[in-house]
Scaffold this active site. Structure first.
Site, PDB file in Angstrom:
ATOM      1  N   HIS A 122      -7.117  -6.268  -0.106  1.00  0.00           N
ATOM      2  CA  HIS A 122      -6.030  -5.214  -0.019  1.00  0.00           C
ATOM      3  C   HIS A 122      -4.713  -5.619   0.636  1.00  0.00           C
ATOM      4  O   HIS A 122      -3.652  -5.734   0.112  1.00  0.00           O
ATOM      5  CB  HIS A 122      -6.472  -3.792   0.670  1.00  0.00           C
ATOM      6  CG  HIS A 122      -5.272  -2.955   0.788  1.00  0.00           C
ATOM      7  ND1 HIS A 122      -4.927  -2.408  -0.493  1.00  0.00           N
ATOM      8  CD2 HIS A 122      -4.749  -2.213   1.676  1.00  0.00           C
ATOM      9  CE1 HIS A 122      -3.860  -1.441  -0.108  1.00  0.00           C
ATOM     10  NE2 HIS A 122      -3.710  -1.335   1.208  1.00  0.00           N
ATOM     11  N   SER A 143       0.762  -1.123   0.133  1.00  0.00           N
ATOM     12  CA  SER A 143       0.062  -0.132   0.005  1.00  0.00           C
ATOM     13  C   SER A 143       0.913   1.320  -0.160  1.00  0.00           C
ATOM     14  O   SER A 143       1.627   1.287  -0.991  1.00  0.00           O
ATOM     15  CB  SER A 143      -0.713   0.101   1.270  1.00  0.00           C
ATOM     16  OG  SER A 143      -2.054   0.977   1.195  1.00  0.00           O
ATOM     17  N   ASP A 169      -9.833  -5.416  -4.351  1.00  0.00           N
ATOM     18  CA  ASP A 169      -8.968  -4.213  -3.341  1.00  0.00           C
ATOM     19  C   ASP A 169      -9.998  -3.145  -2.689  1.00  0.00           C
ATOM     20  O   ASP A 169     -10.482  -2.418  -3.818  1.00  0.00           O
ATOM     21  CB  ASP A 169      -7.719  -3.708  -3.898  1.00  0.00           C
ATOM     22  CG  ASP A 169      -6.862  -2.889  -2.797  1.00  0.00           C
ATOM     23  OD1 ASP A 169      -7.545  -2.507  -1.813  1.00  0.00           O
ATOM     24  OD2 ASP A 169      -5.784  -2.673  -3.005  1.00  0.00           O
TER      25      ASP A 169
END
Length: 265
Positions: free
Chosen positions: A234, A99, A204
């Site tokens: 995610h 991320s 996601d």
């Protein structure tokens, strides 16, 4: 900037460090997350014999209020410190991120092309997803007083009974510093030379597809490989496709070793 001494760490949020071979790997966790989301990955790489570092980013791993005292510059400074320390005792270093940690990993590769041998990304965050941020950023301190946090989407994992070990609130002032990091990464993309392996979860719920499109369109001077993770959300490092990521990153390091050797030292 370190977590306050009076607030204990979230269980599992501790930094991870393993001294192995002269091949080093730096893992960067995501926004509001902690090393908890990266530890199984780090342990897999450590078991292969590599030196591994997973630092805890400033303001993370305690309470979300601590994060509002930090910025994206603080988070980058922490991973940069870890990179330089790892490079001082290893012949080769690879950076990997989840991320927002993916943005930090890319920035490290852009700023230190002579140190970073390769980059592995998992659902990297490289572009604005929250339309409120451009309006919050110019009045960061005021926004932090009026609306210090917003509901977060933590533990976006499809596996049952799996948690990310992060905050369930988004610290407003801290989030308002993300656009600067994204802008720097995007502007430096053409200077990226290290090969990149990227994983993307179509399901996601935190980061949309724009980030990978930007990476694919702007990272024109390096080799980019993208794999889809169809059975994860995610936080794929803790999800059903975790083994795919772990084994793929290990193969990536072995492929790009300067020595050209397939076996680990």
């Amino acid at each position: 900037m370190r977590p306050t001494d009076t607030v204990p760490l979230i269980p599992g949020a501790e930094p991870f460090s393993h001294r192995g071979s002269e091949v080093g790997v730096l893992l960067c966790h995501g926004f509001t997350g902690s090393p908890h989301s990266m530890r199984p990955w780090g342990e897999h790489l450590a078991a292969a014999g590599y030196s591994v570092e997973i630092p805890l980013l400033p303001g993370h791993g305690t309470v979300w209020q601590d994060m509002n005292l930090t910025t994206a510059d603080d988070w980058f400074a922490e991973v940069e410190r870890a990179l330089l320390d790892l490079a001082a005792r290893c012949e080769e270093v690879y950076v990997m991120g989840l991320s927002m940690g993916g943005a930090l990993a890319l920035r490290l590769a852009q700023e230190h092309p002579g140190l970073v041998r390769g980059v592995v990304l998992v659902n990297p965050s490289l572009v604005l997803e929250d339309v409120r941020l451009p309006f919050i950023a110019p009045v960061r301190r005021l926004a932090a007083r009026i609306m210090p946090s917003t509901p977060g989407l933590s533990s976006d994992v499809s596996k049952d009974d799996t948690t990310e070990g992060g905050y369930d609130r988004v610290p407003t002032a801290a989030a308002a510093t993300l656009p600067k990091l994204w802008r720097e990464v995007q502007e430096g993309m053409s200077g990226l030379r290290a090969p990149v392996l990227a994983y993307r979860s179509p399901q996601d719920h935190v980061v949309g597809p724009r980030s990978l499109r930007i990476l694919a369109s702007r990272a024109v001077n390096t080799r980019l490989t993208i794999h889809l993770l169809h059975d994860s959300y995610h936080v794929a490092t803790l999800d059903h496709d975790a083994a795919t990521i772990f084994d793929g990153s290990l193969a990536f390091v072995r492929e790009h070793r300067r020595s050209g050797e397939g076996a680990d030292r």
